[in-house]
Design an enzyme around this catalytic site. Structure first.
Site, PDB file in Angstrom:
ATOM      1  CG  ASP A 166       4.050  10.285   7.783  1.00 44.90           C
ATOM      2  OD1 ASP A 166       2.755  10.361   7.212  1.00 44.90           O
ATOM      3  OD2 ASP A 166       4.922   9.509   7.514  1.00 44.90           O
ATOM      4  CB  CYS A 204      10.367   7.006  -1.989  1.00 40.93           C
ATOM      5  SG  CYS A 204       9.721   6.540  -0.330  1.00 40.93           S
TER       6      CYS A 204
HETATM    7  C1  EPZ Z   1       1.025   6.204   3.917  1.00 43.54           C
HETATM    8  O1  EPZ Z   1       1.852   5.673   2.940  1.00 43.54           O
HETATM    9  C2  EPZ Z   1       1.331   7.795   3.917  1.00 43.54           C
HETATM   10  N1  EPZ Z   1       1.359   8.287   2.593  1.00 43.54           N
HETATM   11  C3  EPZ Z   1       2.840   7.819   4.367  1.00 43.54           C
HETATM   12  O2  EPZ Z   1       3.213   9.197   4.547  1.00 43.54           O
HETATM   13  C4  EPZ Z   1       2.752   7.448   5.925  1.00 43.54           C
HETATM   14  O3  EPZ Z   1       4.344   7.534   6.339  1.00 43.54           O
HETATM   15  C5  EPZ Z   1       2.429   5.679   5.694  1.00 43.54           C
HETATM   16  O4  EPZ Z   1       1.234   5.672   5.233  1.00 43.54           O
HETATM   17  C6  EPZ Z   1       2.374   5.149   7.240  1.00 43.54           C
HETATM   18  O5  EPZ Z   1       1.466   5.795   7.742  1.00 43.54           O
HETATM   19  C7  EPZ Z   1       0.073   8.766   2.071  1.00 43.54           C
HETATM   20  O6  EPZ Z   1      -0.732   8.414   2.689  1.00 43.54           O
HETATM   21  C8  EPZ Z   1       0.149   9.391   0.517  1.00 43.54           C
HETATM   22  P1  EPZ Z   1       1.833   1.813   4.255  1.00 43.54           P
HETATM   23  P2  EPZ Z   1       1.780   4.085   2.511  1.00 43.54           P
HETATM   24  O7  EPZ Z   1       1.077   1.109   3.032  1.00 43.54           O
HETATM   25  O8  EPZ Z   1       0.305   3.695   2.283  1.00 43.54           O
HETATM   26  C9  EPZ Z   1       4.566  -1.965   3.929  1.00 43.54           C
HETATM   27  C10 EPZ Z   1       4.407  11.311   4.016  1.00 43.54           C
HETATM   28  O9  EPZ Z   1       5.573  11.516   4.731  1.00 43.54           O
HETATM   29  N2  EPZ Z   1       4.014  -2.266   2.659  1.00 43.54           N
HETATM   30  O10 EPZ Z   1       1.008   2.114   5.663  1.00 43.54           O
HETATM   31  O11 EPZ Z   1       2.590   3.798   1.489  1.00 43.54           O
HETATM   32  C11 EPZ Z   1       5.426  -0.708   3.644  1.00 43.54           C
HETATM   33  O12 EPZ Z   1       6.601  -0.869   2.839  1.00 43.54           O
HETATM   34  C12 EPZ Z   1       4.131   9.825   3.737  1.00 43.54           C
HETATM   35  O13 EPZ Z   1       3.222  11.919   3.956  1.00 43.54           O
HETATM   36  C13 EPZ Z   1       4.078  -3.550   2.093  1.00 43.54           C
HETATM   37  O14 EPZ Z   1       5.070  -4.435   2.777  1.00 43.54           O
HETATM   38  O15 EPZ Z   1       2.314   3.361   3.769  1.00 43.54           O
HETATM   39  C14 EPZ Z   1       5.848  -0.164   5.101  1.00 43.54           C
HETATM   40  O16 EPZ Z   1       6.831  -0.720   5.644  1.00 43.54           O
HETATM   41  C15 EPZ Z   1       5.603   8.919   3.733  1.00 43.54           C
HETATM   42  N3  EPZ Z   1       3.246  -3.823   1.110  1.00 43.54           N
HETATM   43  C16 EPZ Z   1       4.637  -0.355   5.603  1.00 43.54           C
HETATM   44  O17 EPZ Z   1       3.867  -1.600   4.935  1.00 43.54           O
HETATM   45  C17 EPZ Z   1       2.024  -3.153   0.581  1.00 43.54           C
HETATM   46  O18 EPZ Z   1       1.539  -3.543  -0.277  1.00 43.54           O
HETATM   47  C18 EPZ Z   1       3.363   0.709   5.790  1.00 43.54           C
HETATM   48  O19 EPZ Z   1       3.110   1.102   4.715  1.00 43.54           O
HETATM   49  C19 EPZ Z   1       2.044  -1.845   1.282  1.00 43.54           C
HETATM   50  C20 EPZ Z   1       2.827  -1.468   2.391  1.00 43.54           C
END
Ligand code: EPZ
Length: 443
Positions: A329, A139
């Site tokens: 966020d 995204c």
């Molecule tokens: C959740 O996303 C939230 N979304 C996000 O909110 C929030 O910013 C994020 O957590 C961090 O707090 C929902 O809960 C629906 P992550 P998520 O997996 O689960 C990397 C908003 O604005 N990663 O904690 O996708 C990833 O690329 C949204 O409400 C991997 O590398 O976040 C990132 O750099 C935006 N491999 C970091 O970890 C994976 O398999 C944290 O991502 C998964 C993630």
């Protein structure tokens, strides 16, 4: 109001402009905010909670669901495509009954609209022994891989295949408990695996698990459904598999990101806001820097009173981090506030690789921001100037709205469908507190 009507009914702010074209928000800046705002249920708790309902053939009832959010509508369509029956009430009630899963295929057309749809993978696999979900893709804020989700499911015995942009996971004999250590903290991977582990044979231990408030809320709902989970809110979550889950009634927690957004809004504009149906306990990482910047907080009968009257804002530094650190966020919103502080503040974004897209738009309004890698230096300026700006993602959009509230003159924010994903009735809530803000239809 029937569920169909509610699902079809655009949110109030959209009703006014449901004819054609895209929505815009127009703001005449300079008004202080004074009044009361009811905080909605948390989007980032609601989405995994809805997916958890796939784990049982009994009905799961929710209250305080942010039903008018676009993301909730999108996930509703995904769950219905799998066979779930969903009914919604006017005051945040929702019942999800996945009595029969008719399909284990979550289609690209829907998943691409809302990448958190990947959270159906774990529940579907645990319930059906198979799941095929479109890879969510990236995204605006980053590539958003799901390798940690897949690593965990494989550790639990699933066979994972990737084809034509889909991930197909199978575990015909069911999932088995496993010890899983995340190399980095992931909210979504913790949620997906916690849900999958509830029906696995044996015990799963998640190490370096995410501790966000929304995960504890999901865990509380799963426990109410009969799951055996300990360690919520700590880096080690243990899930003992059970044969089946059952119905439950669960109230969605308040949205701490919406809460923090309005705290920053009144810090910027000056005035006093009473925030209802929410709490400060899970926002300590924001409240500290806001107090350092000169914002005052009081509690009154469960409400949070936030005010900034008189003293100028002072720049302060933040670094985003997994909970209980500063929430990524709220980074964009906090940056908008720093543009109006005396002195400078530094922001380090450690979670996502591309979450500074609000910077060029803020600079077009006269902000003084320098970005070096994942760090941004924000030097306070006397005034922002209203301008035509464009939203790029959910939190960047609201950061631009906040800038418009305090800028001199008129600001129009385009592509605010991003906003509708995560903020219920934003325009109405701000109008009620004195902001000169309206939703208009592009000519
Ligand atoms: C959740 O996303 C939230 N979304 C996000 O909110 C929030 O910013 C994020 O957590 C961090 O707090 C929902 O809960 C629906 P992550 P998520 O997996 O689960 C990397 C908003 O604005 N990663 O904690 O996708 C990833 O690329 C949204 O409400 C991997 O590398 O976040 C990132 O750099 C935006 N491999 C970091 O970890 C994976 O398999 C944290 O991502 C998964 C993630």
């Amino acid at each position: 109001m029937t569920t169909e009507a509610l699902k079809q009914q655009p949110a109030p702010q959209q009703a006014a402009a449901a004819k054609s074209g895209t929505d815009l928000i127009r703001i005449h800046g300079g008004k202080r905010l004074n009044g009361t705002i009811e905080i909605s249920g948390a989007k980032n708790a609601a989405l995994p909670l809805m997916c958890a309902a796939l784990l049982t053939d009994e009905a799961v009832r929710f209250t305080n669901m942010p039903n008018t959010l676009r993301d909730i509508r999108t996930l509703t369509a995904v769950l219905e495509s799998l066979g779930a029956i969903i009914t919604m009430g006017p005051d945040g009630e929702m019942v999800i009954h996945a009595q029969e899963i008719k399909s284990d295929h979550a289609d690209y057309e829907l998943v691409r609209q809302m990448r958190a749809s990947i959270l159906v993978l774990g529940p579907l696999l645990a319930r059906m022994g198979a799941a095929e979900v479109s890879l969510p893709g990236g995204c605006a804020i980053g590539t958003r891989p799901i390798d940690l989700h897949l690593m965990g499911l494989e550790a639990m015995g699933a066979k994972i295949e990737l084809h034509d942009g889909y991930v197909r996971a199978t575990a015909p004999d069911g999932l088995c408990g496993a010890e899983i250590t995340f190399p980095k903290v992931s909210v979504g991977a913790t949620e997906n695996l916690m849900m999958a582990a509830t029906l696995a044979k044996g015990t799963t231990v998640l190490h370096n698990a995410a501790m966000e408030r929304e995960i504890s809320d999901l865990g509380a709902c799963l426990i109410a459904m009969g799951a055996d989970i300990t360690g919520l809110g700590t880096p080690v979550i243990t899930i003992k598999g059970v044969p089946a889950l059952h119905s439950a009634l669960h109230k969605v927690i308040a949205d701490r990101i919406e809460t923090g957004t309005y705290m920053i809004a009144v810090a910027l504009t000056g005035g006093t806001l009473r925030l209802k149906n929410t709490q400060t306990e899970f926002l300590k990482a924001l409240i500290g820097p806001l107090k350092d910047a000169g914002v005052s907080f009081d509690e009154d009968g469960g409400d949070i009173i936030v005010h900034r009257n008189g003293k100028p804002l002072v720049g302060t530094d933040i670094m985003t981090a997994p909970y209980p650190g500063f929430p990524t966020d709220l980074q964009a919103q906090f940056m908008t506030m720093l543009t109006q502080c005396e002195g400078a503040g530094m922001i380090s974004e450690t979670i996502f690789e591309n979450r500074f897209m609000h910077v060029p738009e803020l600079c077009r309004m006269g902000a003084n921001i320098t970005v070096q890698g994942n760090a941004a230096i924000v030097r306070g300026v006397k005034k922002l100037k209203g301008a035509e700006v464009m939203a790029t993602d959910l939190r960047a959009s609201v950061a631009l709205v906040l800038a418009g509230l305090v800028a001199e003159g008129t600001t129009t924010v385009d592509r605010i469908y991003h906003l509708d994903r995560g903020y219920e009735n934003l325009v109405e809530k701000l109008q009620a507190c004195g902001a000169e803000i309206e939703r208009i239809r592009e000519k």
